[in-house]
Design an enzyme around this catalytic site. Structure first.
Site, PDB file in Angstrom:
ATOM      1  N   HIS A 113       0.824  -1.171  -0.076  1.00  0.00           N
ATOM      2  CA  HIS A 113       0.084  -0.160   0.036  1.00  0.00           C
ATOM      3  C   HIS A 113       0.864   1.218   0.052  1.00  0.00           C
ATOM      4  O   HIS A 113       1.886   1.299   0.577  1.00  0.00           O
ATOM      5  CB  HIS A 113      -0.996   0.050   1.075  1.00  0.00           C
ATOM      6  CG  HIS A 113      -1.988   1.252   1.383  1.00  0.00           C
ATOM      7  ND1 HIS A 113      -2.688   1.359   0.450  1.00  0.00           N
ATOM      8  CD2 HIS A 113      -2.150   1.909   2.238  1.00  0.00           C
ATOM      9  CE1 HIS A 113      -3.814   2.297   0.645  1.00  0.00           C
ATOM     10  NE2 HIS A 113      -3.235   2.851   1.911  1.00  0.00           N
ATOM     11  N   ASN A 138      -3.190   8.622   4.984  1.00  0.00           N
ATOM     12  CA  ASN A 138      -3.838   7.671   4.035  1.00  0.00           C
ATOM     13  C   ASN A 138      -4.783   7.957   3.219  1.00  0.00           C
ATOM     14  O   ASN A 138      -5.215   9.150   3.284  1.00  0.00           O
ATOM     15  CB  ASN A 138      -4.303   6.358   5.164  1.00  0.00           C
ATOM     16  CG  ASN A 138      -4.683   5.295   4.563  1.00  0.00           C
ATOM     17  OD1 ASN A 138      -4.111   5.004   3.224  1.00  0.00           O
ATOM     18  ND2 ASN A 138      -5.088   4.126   5.053  1.00  0.00           N
TER      19      ASN A 138
END
EC number: 3.4.22.-
Length: 96
Positions: A31, A58
Protein backbone atom coordinates in the site's frame (compact mmCIF):
# COMPACT_ATOMS: atom_id res chain seq x y z
CA UNK A 1 7.57 18.17 2.37
CA UNK A 2 5.74 14.86 2.42
CA UNK A 3 7.43 11.61 1.42
CA UNK A 4 5.76 8.82 -0.55
CA UNK A 5 6.26 5.54 1.31
CA UNK A 6 5.15 1.95 0.88
CA UNK A 7 3.79 0.00 3.83
CA UNK A 8 2.15 -3.29 4.72
CA UNK A 9 -1.44 -2.22 5.37
CA UNK A 10 -2.69 -5.35 7.18
CA UNK A 11 -2.88 -3.68 10.61
CA UNK A 12 -4.03 -0.33 9.22
CA UNK A 13 -7.43 -1.80 8.38
CA UNK A 14 -8.47 -1.97 12.05
CA UNK A 15 -6.72 1.22 13.24
CA UNK A 16 -8.91 3.68 15.16
CA UNK A 17 -6.33 5.89 16.90
CA UNK A 18 -3.23 6.20 19.04
CA UNK A 19 0.28 5.03 18.19
CA UNK A 20 0.27 1.65 16.44
CA UNK A 21 3.26 -0.66 16.98
CA UNK A 22 2.32 -4.00 15.37
CA UNK A 23 5.71 -5.71 15.81
CA UNK A 24 4.43 -8.91 14.14
CA UNK A 25 3.43 -7.02 10.97
CA UNK A 26 4.96 -8.33 7.74
CA UNK A 27 7.39 -6.11 5.84
CA UNK A 28 5.84 -7.20 2.54
CA UNK A 29 4.79 -3.87 1.04
CA UNK A 30 1.28 -3.58 -0.44
CA UNK A 31 0.00 0.00 0.00
CA UNK A 32 1.22 3.52 -0.79
CA UNK A 33 0.78 6.41 1.69
CA UNK A 34 2.27 9.81 2.49
CA UNK A 35 4.62 10.31 5.43
CA UNK A 36 3.75 13.84 6.57
CA UNK A 37 5.26 14.22 10.03
CA UNK A 38 6.62 12.71 13.21
CA UNK A 39 6.38 13.05 16.95
CA UNK A 40 6.55 11.21 20.23
CA UNK A 41 3.78 10.71 22.73
CA UNK A 42 2.33 8.36 25.24
CA UNK A 43 3.97 6.07 27.70
CA UNK A 44 5.86 3.03 26.43
CA UNK A 45 5.86 0.59 29.39
CA UNK A 46 8.74 -1.52 28.05
CA UNK A 47 11.20 1.38 27.97
CA UNK A 48 9.56 3.77 30.43
CA UNK A 49 9.60 6.64 27.95
CA UNK A 50 7.62 8.18 25.12
CA UNK A 51 7.06 6.31 21.87
CA UNK A 52 8.45 7.98 18.72
CA UNK A 53 6.09 7.71 15.74
CA UNK A 54 5.59 8.65 12.09
CA UNK A 55 2.41 10.44 10.98
CA UNK A 56 0.99 8.82 7.85
CA UNK A 57 -1.73 10.32 5.62
CA UNK A 58 -3.80 7.55 4.10
CA UNK A 59 -6.09 7.56 1.05
CA UNK A 60 -9.06 5.90 2.79
CA UNK A 61 -10.84 9.14 3.69
CA UNK A 62 -11.34 11.19 6.84
CA UNK A 63 -13.68 8.63 8.46
CA UNK A 64 -10.77 6.19 8.82
CA UNK A 65 -8.18 6.37 11.62
CA UNK A 66 -7.58 9.81 13.14
CA UNK A 67 -9.33 11.93 10.49
CA UNK A 68 -7.53 10.03 7.73
CA UNK A 69 -4.16 9.85 9.51
CA UNK A 70 -2.23 6.98 11.11
CA UNK A 71 0.51 7.06 13.77
CA UNK A 72 2.98 4.18 13.50
CA UNK A 73 6.06 3.48 15.64
CA UNK A 74 9.20 5.11 14.27
CA UNK A 75 12.71 3.66 14.16
CA UNK A 76 12.06 -0.09 13.80
CA UNK A 77 10.80 -0.41 10.20
CA UNK A 78 7.40 -1.53 11.52
CA UNK A 79 5.29 -2.91 8.63
CA UNK A 80 8.16 -2.00 6.27
CA UNK A 81 7.47 1.75 6.56
CA UNK A 82 11.20 2.60 6.30
CA UNK A 83 11.88 0.27 3.35
CA UNK A 84 10.69 2.20 0.28
CA UNK A 85 10.70 6.00 0.52
CA UNK A 86 10.44 8.45 -2.40
CA UNK A 87 10.51 12.20 -2.78
CA UNK A 88 10.66 14.74 -5.59
CA UNK A 89 13.34 17.38 -5.89
CA UNK A 90 12.82 20.48 -8.00
CA UNK A 91 15.62 21.40 -10.37
CA UNK A 92 15.80 25.08 -11.25
CA UNK A 93 17.41 25.93 -14.56
CA UNK A 94 18.19 29.29 -16.08
CA UNK A 95 17.33 30.04 -19.67
CA UNK A 96 19.74 32.00 -21.82
Amino acid sequence: GPLAVAINAAYMQTYIGGVSCPYICSRRLNHGVLLVGYGSAGYAPIRLKEKPYWVIKNSWGENWGENGYYKICRGRNICGVDSMVSTVAAVHTTSQ
